[in-house]
Design a protein around this motif. Structure first.
Motif, PDB file in Angstrom:
ATOM      1  N   ALA A 574       0.850  -1.194   0.000  1.00 55.72           N
ATOM      2  CA  ALA A 574       0.000   0.000   0.000  1.00 55.72           C
ATOM      3  C   ALA A 574       0.882   1.238   0.000  1.00 55.72           C
ATOM      4  O   ALA A 574       2.019   1.192   0.473  1.00 55.72           O
ATOM      5  CB  ALA A 574      -0.895  -0.006   1.234  1.00 55.72           C
ATOM      6  N   ALA A 575       0.372   2.302  -0.512  1.00 58.51           N
ATOM      7  CA  ALA A 575       1.137   3.553  -0.538  1.00 58.51           C
ATOM      8  C   ALA A 575       0.188   4.725  -0.368  1.00 58.51           C
ATOM      9  O   ALA A 575      -0.985   4.647  -0.724  1.00 58.51           O
ATOM     10  CB  ALA A 575       1.891   3.670  -1.858  1.00 58.51           C
ATOM     11  N   ALA A 576       0.709   5.789   0.200  1.00 62.37           N
ATOM     12  CA  ALA A 576      -0.111   6.995   0.349  1.00 62.37           C
ATOM     13  C   ALA A 576       0.811   8.189   0.505  1.00 62.37           C
ATOM     14  O   ALA A 576       1.948   8.043   0.966  1.00 62.37           O
ATOM     15  CB  ALA A 576      -1.013   6.878   1.572  1.00 62.37           C
ATOM     16  N   HIS A 577       0.313   9.341   0.102  1.00 63.16           N
ATOM     17  CA  HIS A 577       1.104  10.544   0.377  1.00 63.16           C
ATOM     18  C   HIS A 577       0.351  11.446   1.337  1.00 63.16           C
ATOM     19  O   HIS A 577      -0.796  11.182   1.699  1.00 63.16           O
ATOM     20  CB  HIS A 577       1.523  11.250  -0.920  1.00 63.16           C
ATOM     21  N   ASP A 578       1.003  12.468   1.746  1.00 64.38           N
ATOM     22  CA  ASP A 578       0.436  13.433   2.683  1.00 64.38           C
ATOM     23  C   ASP A 578      -0.746  14.141   2.009  1.00 64.38           C
ATOM     24  O   ASP A 578      -0.666  14.501   0.837  1.00 64.38           O
ATOM     25  CB  ASP A 578       1.541  14.434   3.037  1.00 64.38           C
ATOM     26  N   THR A 579      -1.841  14.321   2.755  1.00 59.81           N
ATOM     27  CA  THR A 579      -2.993  15.006   2.156  1.00 59.81           C
ATOM     28  C   THR A 579      -3.518  16.114   3.056  1.00 59.81           C
ATOM     29  O   THR A 579      -4.696  16.461   3.002  1.00 59.81           O
ATOM     30  CB  THR A 579      -4.135  14.012   1.868  1.00 59.81           C
ATOM     31  N   ARG A 580      -2.683  16.610   3.921  1.00 58.00           N
ATOM     32  CA  ARG A 580      -3.208  17.582   4.892  1.00 58.00           C
ATOM     33  C   ARG A 580      -3.696  18.855   4.218  1.00 58.00           C
ATOM     34  O   ARG A 580      -4.643  19.487   4.698  1.00 58.00           O
ATOM     35  CB  ARG A 580      -2.183  17.864   5.988  1.00 58.00           C
ATOM     36  N   ILE A 581      -3.098  19.227   3.100  1.00 61.60           N
ATOM     37  CA  ILE A 581      -3.545  20.453   2.428  1.00 61.60           C
ATOM     38  C   ILE A 581      -4.868  20.188   1.716  1.00 61.60           C
ATOM     39  O   ILE A 581      -5.867  20.884   1.940  1.00 61.60           O
ATOM     40  CB  ILE A 581      -2.470  20.942   1.430  1.00 61.60           C
ATOM     41  N   GLU A 582      -4.876  19.114   0.946  1.00 64.60           N
ATOM     42  CA  GLU A 582      -6.075  18.761   0.181  1.00 64.60           C
ATOM     43  C   GLU A 582      -7.281  18.534   1.084  1.00 64.60           C
ATOM     44  O   GLU A 582      -8.376  19.015   0.826  1.00 64.60           O
ATOM     45  CB  GLU A 582      -5.730  17.476  -0.591  1.00 64.60           C
ATOM     46  N   GLU A 583      -7.068  17.844   2.186  1.00 64.79           N
ATOM     47  CA  GLU A 583      -8.194  17.519   3.069  1.00 64.79           C
ATOM     48  C   GLU A 583      -8.405  18.546   4.165  1.00 64.79           C
ATOM     49  O   GLU A 583      -9.294  18.396   5.003  1.00 64.79           O
ATOM     50  CB  GLU A 583      -7.980  16.135   3.688  1.00 64.79           C
ATOM     51  N   ARG A 584      -7.584  19.543   4.150  1.00 64.89           N
ATOM     52  CA  ARG A 584      -7.644  20.584   5.187  1.00 64.89           C
ATOM     53  C   ARG A 584      -7.712  19.974   6.581  1.00 64.89           C
ATOM     54  O   ARG A 584      -8.529  20.337   7.423  1.00 64.89           O
ATOM     55  CB  ARG A 584      -8.858  21.479   4.966  1.00 64.89           C
ATOM     56  N   ASN A 585      -6.887  18.995   6.744  1.00 57.78           N
ATOM     57  CA  ASN A 585      -6.848  18.308   8.036  1.00 57.78           C
ATOM     58  C   ASN A 585      -5.386  18.125   8.405  1.00 57.78           C
ATOM     59  O   ASN A 585      -4.653  17.402   7.742  1.00 57.78           O
ATOM     60  CB  ASN A 585      -7.536  16.939   7.893  1.00 57.78           C
ATOM     61  N   PRO A 586      -4.939  18.776   9.465  1.00 57.14           N
ATOM     62  CA  PRO A 586      -3.508  18.741   9.799  1.00 57.14           C
ATOM     63  C   PRO A 586      -3.004  17.357  10.194  1.00 57.14           C
ATOM     64  O   PRO A 586      -1.808  17.158  10.339  1.00 57.14           O
ATOM     65  CB  PRO A 586      -3.387  19.726  10.973  1.00 57.14           C
ATOM     66  N   LEU A 587      -3.914  16.412  10.362  1.00 58.18           N
ATOM     67  CA  LEU A 587      -3.473  15.074  10.778  1.00 58.18           C
ATOM     68  C   LEU A 587      -3.344  14.090   9.624  1.00 58.18           C
ATOM     69  O   LEU A 587      -3.011  12.930   9.834  1.00 58.18           O
ATOM     70  CB  LEU A 587      -4.454  14.503  11.816  1.00 58.18           C
ATOM     71  N   LYS A 588      -3.620  14.549   8.427  1.00 56.46           N
ATOM     72  CA  LYS A 588      -3.582  13.625   7.293  1.00 56.46           C
ATOM     73  C   LYS A 588      -2.152  13.475   6.768  1.00 56.46           C
ATOM     74  O   LYS A 588      -1.813  13.924   5.670  1.00 56.46           O
ATOM     75  CB  LYS A 588      -4.521  14.110   6.171  1.00 56.46           C
ATOM     76  N   HIS A 589      -1.352  12.878   7.591  1.00 61.13           N
ATOM     77  CA  HIS A 589       0.048  12.661   7.213  1.00 61.13           C
ATOM     78  C   HIS A 589       0.162  11.386   6.382  1.00 61.13           C
ATOM     79  O   HIS A 589      -0.722  10.515   6.440  1.00 61.13           O
ATOM     80  CB  HIS A 589       0.916  12.527   8.468  1.00 61.13           C
ATOM     81  N   ALA A 590       1.253  11.262   5.675  1.00 57.18           N
ATOM     82  CA  ALA A 590       1.433  10.100   4.792  1.00 57.18           C
ATOM     83  C   ALA A 590       1.339   8.793   5.575  1.00 57.18           C
ATOM     84  O   ALA A 590       0.719   7.830   5.124  1.00 57.18           O
ATOM     85  CB  ALA A 590       2.785  10.206   4.085  1.00 57.18           C
ATOM     86  N   VAL A 591       1.965   8.773   6.764  1.00 59.28           N
ATOM     87  CA  VAL A 591       1.987   7.519   7.526  1.00 59.28           C
ATOM     88  C   VAL A 591       0.575   7.129   7.971  1.00 59.28           C
ATOM     89  O   VAL A 591       0.148   5.979   7.802  1.00 59.28           O
ATOM     90  CB  VAL A 591       2.943   7.639   8.735  1.00 59.28           C
ATOM     91  N   THR A 592      -0.161   8.081   8.510  1.00 57.27           N
ATOM     92  CA  THR A 592      -1.525   7.723   8.941  1.00 57.27           C
ATOM     93  C   THR A 592      -2.381   7.357   7.739  1.00 57.27           C
ATOM     94  O   THR A 592      -3.207   6.454   7.807  1.00 57.27           O
ATOM     95  CB  THR A 592      -2.193   8.867   9.747  1.00 57.27           C
TER      96      THR A 592
END
Ligand SMILES: C[S@@+](CC[C@H](N)C(=O)[O-])C[C@H]1O[C@@H](n2cnc3c(N)ncnc32)[C@H](O)[C@@H]1O
Length: 786
Positions: A574-592
């Motif tokens: 699985a893979a993911a990138h940081d989405t805190r800007i897109e989701e306007r959520n400061p906790l949406k880090h790549a690891v989470t």
């Protein structure tokens, strides 16, 4: 025994036969500030010019009782021309001093490197020296050197005297220290380590006690126990003692960045002069490596004790402890020197003078006299000399001082910790007779959750772990993370990405077929998948740990069960990138985000499986605990699977796809009722999985990783000030000083630990330094929480 002998040394042979080229290849011990290893230097491949020449047979410039001869293996050496009694002065050699930076810049790249040593260390830096006179011609005897020596800092000479009687024709050797020497090939290491371990502890202690030093701080005469080259004793860095200040010994941890390249190189690669891999992984751990752990020194108060009055000294120690307690200085003045023996026997040389016997002008040399030193306490426990003196007088020190004289305590540098292994005992004991750590906790990697036990890693094994295939595997995952992070950046997101996959290094019971006992008591051999290139590097470490056994057994059983469960399921990628800007959520880090993606994958799989089996998930959400005890192993396994299903659904959230819900997946999973397999940690989201990420995860992501039971984390860039894995705040993690302040993966008190590895050097094999700098710049997250 590896010892020069008189017979073999009597022959005059030129050493220019080329046979010795390899063994004299000097190690590349670079201390570059850019984190790169110095390229091999020209002279490393050349034979020593000096060693190509036979020494002239006449040495009229020397005293009549010694001569210089060439030996086929060791080159020139000093030999006795007649029987010599113990204490005979062989030479008083003046020294040529120069600063450490001159050595680092020039000296170490020349043939003089083999003749250079540390003269003195101070807060301002080391002073290096080259011995003139005969001082540079004594060869090394690792077992029983017949010459001891003393550095006299005030008159800038080294005094060499026979430590015991020497016979006519015998080579006169000193000890350069314990362990492998720079001219010895690595194969030599094992044989010599073997021969050393045949010595019993007393013999080692005797070597440490009898042959070297005296120390007289007040006269400014200090002894150099063994010649050290560029601050390394036996190839291991020696940590100089902290200044006489009472704090900060621990704070003066190795500076690992930017000098990581010099301190953190796997010893074998460095010692063999091999160019280590340009890109490689370094385990971030507080655990020590007994073979390369630096010898750390601290100043301690000692006093000369009348040999027949040792009983009185012991009584003094007890009274002293009480007195300092009452004075509120410290609770136990002996606590931090507990690993040190109470006494050291040593020889006190006569004051420097003109007593050397030169040809035709011989006169009897004054003999060194034996003294017994008693350990009082570490200086940090009694910073004030005045107070110490006052206590000594008040507590009747004249009952044990030499000839009942005035007490005159003085400072010596002593090992701050026990020797990390028996094989390094002589090195420690050359400063002060020291105990060594039991080998019971000798683990490769983190196997214990007992924080009170210092964990041990084997950096050499770590190095072997990273075969070219394994490195390629890690590199490719990191490269994919980098590409995803760059993609995120191009979309206006924070350039951080993470990937989850199966670890390359499966534990031995998975790949190596190690027999294990199941819960039902039967023994079986695991036949589950092993990977190409895997070398089961941890097999011995994982099974030799001895303490605390119950804890280890429980942990090993839990990990084994968890690993077995994980390996039977299809690999997770699985893979993911940081989405805190897109989701306007400061906790949406790549690891989470990637943890949540894994939850989603697992949830879908479980749903599919249960659909096929015709099970209803609703039926399995709260299995009855009352029947658990009566179930067969197979039933338990089934139940475990069902339980896993409920966990995963909860983890993925009620939207079924893992994308919704306010609770983090990890929290959801850990909130599943703990029983059976779940309680053993089998069913957490990242159990047995590896996570790659471009940046050291932040504190909250690290906690999520703990909750998810991730097995191992690999990252590329540290996150200064914000990361949770480098432990920069304590400086205890070798290799982590420039990263985040915490080391959550080794935090005591938490119920899970995981391995953390940091990629060093350029990511791409053929990348130039500029490429790497550019990439780093591209992925810069300065000022952002990673
Ligand atoms: C300080 S010099 C000693 C004098 C040296 N033999 C010479 O001819 O110049 C250190 C060098 O001597 C050699 N050497 C010293 N002790 C040795 C030993 N026990 N075995 C092999 N070589 C030794 C190594 O080449 C080392 O780099």
């Amino acid at each position: 025994m590896h010892r020069p002998t008189a017979s073999s040394a009597d022959v005059y042979v030129s050493s220019s036969n080329g046979k010795h080229d390899a063994s004299r290849t000097l190690p590349v011990i670079g201390k570059p500030s850019n984190g790169q290893i110095n390229p091999p230097h020209h002279h490393h491949r050349q034979q020593h010019l000096q060693l190509q020449h036979k020494y002239p047979s006449l040495t009229p410039h020397l005293a009549t009782h010694i001569t210089i001869r060439s030996h086929p293996e060791r080159g020139r050496g000093v030999f006795a021309t007649r029987d010599l009694s113990a204490g005979t002065v062989i030479d008083i050699s003046p020294v040529l001093l120069f600063p450490a930076n001159e050595y680092e810049q020039y000296g170490q790249h020349t043939q003089l490197d083999s003749y250079t040593f540390v003269w003195r260390r101070s807060k301002e830096g080391s002073e290096m020296a080259l011995a003139l006179g005969l001082g540079s011609l004594f060869n090394h005897d690792p077992i029983a050197p017949n010459v001891s020596y003393t550095l006299d800092h005030s008159s800038q000479v080294i005094r060499f005297t026979t430590a015991r009687p020497a016979q006519k024709g015998e080579e006169l050797c000193i000890s350069y220290g314990a362990g492998r020497m720079w001219w010895e090939a690595s194969e030599g290491e094992s044989s010599r380590a073997g021969s050393q371990s045949e010595l019993d502890e007393d013999e080692l202690l005797r070597l440490g006690q009898g042959l070297d030093e005296d120390w007289e701080a007040d006269k400014g005469i200090a002894t150099m126990q063994h010649i050290n080259r560029h601050g390394l004793r036996n190839g291991h860095p020696v940590k100089p003692s902290a200044s006489s200040s009472d704090h900060g010994r621990r704070d003066a941890a190795l500076s690992t960045t930017p000098s990581l390249a010099s301190t953190a190189q796997p010893r074998s690669a460095v010692a063999q002069g091999k160019q280590p891999e340009r890109g490689r992984l370094w385990r971030l751990t507080e655990a020590i490596d007994p073979e390369s752990a630096p010898l750390e020194l601290l100043p301690a108060w000692v006093i000369d004790v009348e040999p027949r009055r040792t009983g009185a000294f012991v009584s003094f120690q007890q009274a002293f402890k009480k007195a300092v307690q009452e004075a509120g200085v410290c609770d136990d003045p002996q606590l931090i020197v507990r690993h040190l023996r109470t006494y050291r026997k040593t020889m006190l040389s006569p004051p420097a003078g003109n007593e050397v016997s030169l040809a035709g002008h011989s006169r009897p040399a004054e003999k060194p006299r034996p003294i017994l030193q008693g350990m009082i306490c570490a200086q940090q426990n009694m910073p004030s000399k005045e107070m110490l003196l006052e206590l000594l007088v008040r507590l009747g020190a004249s009952s044990f001082t030499v000839n009942g004289g005035e007490p005159t305590p003085y400072l010596v540098d002593v090992p701050a910790d026990p020797a990390p292994s028996r094989s390094r005992l002589a090195e420690w004991t050359s400063y002060w007779p020291t105990n060594h750590q039991s080998r019971g906790n000798d683990c490769a990697g983190l196997q214990s959750s007992n924080a009170s036990v210092p964990l041990i890693v084997d950096r050499m094994k770590d190095e072997q772990l990273w075969t070219p295939e394994a490195l390629q595997w890690a590199r490719s995952h990191l490269r994919k993370c980098v590409d995803l992070a760059l993609e995120a950046k191009s979309k206006g997101q924070v350039p951080i990405a993470a990937r989850v996959t199966l670890p390359f290094h499966l534990p031995p019971w998975r790949g190596g077929g190690v027999p294990r006992t199941t819960s039902s008591g039967t023994t079986h051999t695991s036949n589950s998948s092993s990977r190409a290139g895997e070398d089961s590097p941890r097999s011995d470490g994982a099974t030799t740990c001895e303490e605390p056994q119950a804890l280890r057994n429980a942990a090993a059983a839990a990990i084994a069960a968890a690993d077995a469960a994980a390996v039977t399921s299809a690999p997770i990628e699985a893979a993911a990138h940081d989405t805190r800007i897109e989701e306007r959520n400061p906790l949406k880090h790549a690891v989470t985000n990637v943890i949540k993606t894994v939850a989603s994958i697992r949830s879908e799989r479980e749903k599919e499986r249960h659909k096929l089996l015709g099970h209803s998930l609703a039926d399995t959400r709260t299995p009855s605990p009352t029947v658990a005890g009566a179930r067969s192993t197979q039933e338990e396994a089934e139940l475990g699977e069902e339980h896993r299903a409920s966990a995963l659904v909860a983890a993925a959230g009620d939207d079924g796809g893992g994308g919704g819900g306010n609770e983090t997946p990890a929290r959801s999973v850990s909130s599943i009722p703990a029983r059976g397999a779940v309680a053993n940690g089998q069913d957490y989201l990242l159990t047995s999985l590896a996570l790659f990420t471009t940046h050291e995860p932040c504190l909250s992501c690290c906690m999520a990783l703990i909750h998810s039971r991730v097995r191992v984390l690999y990252f590329l860039y540290p996150s200064p000030g914000a990361g949770g894995c480098c432990g920069a705040a304590t400086g205890k993690l070798l290799g982590g000083r420039d990263g985040g302040p915490y080391a959550v993966h080794e935090q005591s008190g938490l119920n899970h630990r995981f391995e953390v590895w940091r990629w060093l050097g350029p990511l791409d094999e053929d990348a130039t330094e500029q490429d790497s700098a550019k990439l780093k710049q591209e992925l810069s997250i300065d000022g952002l929480e990673p």
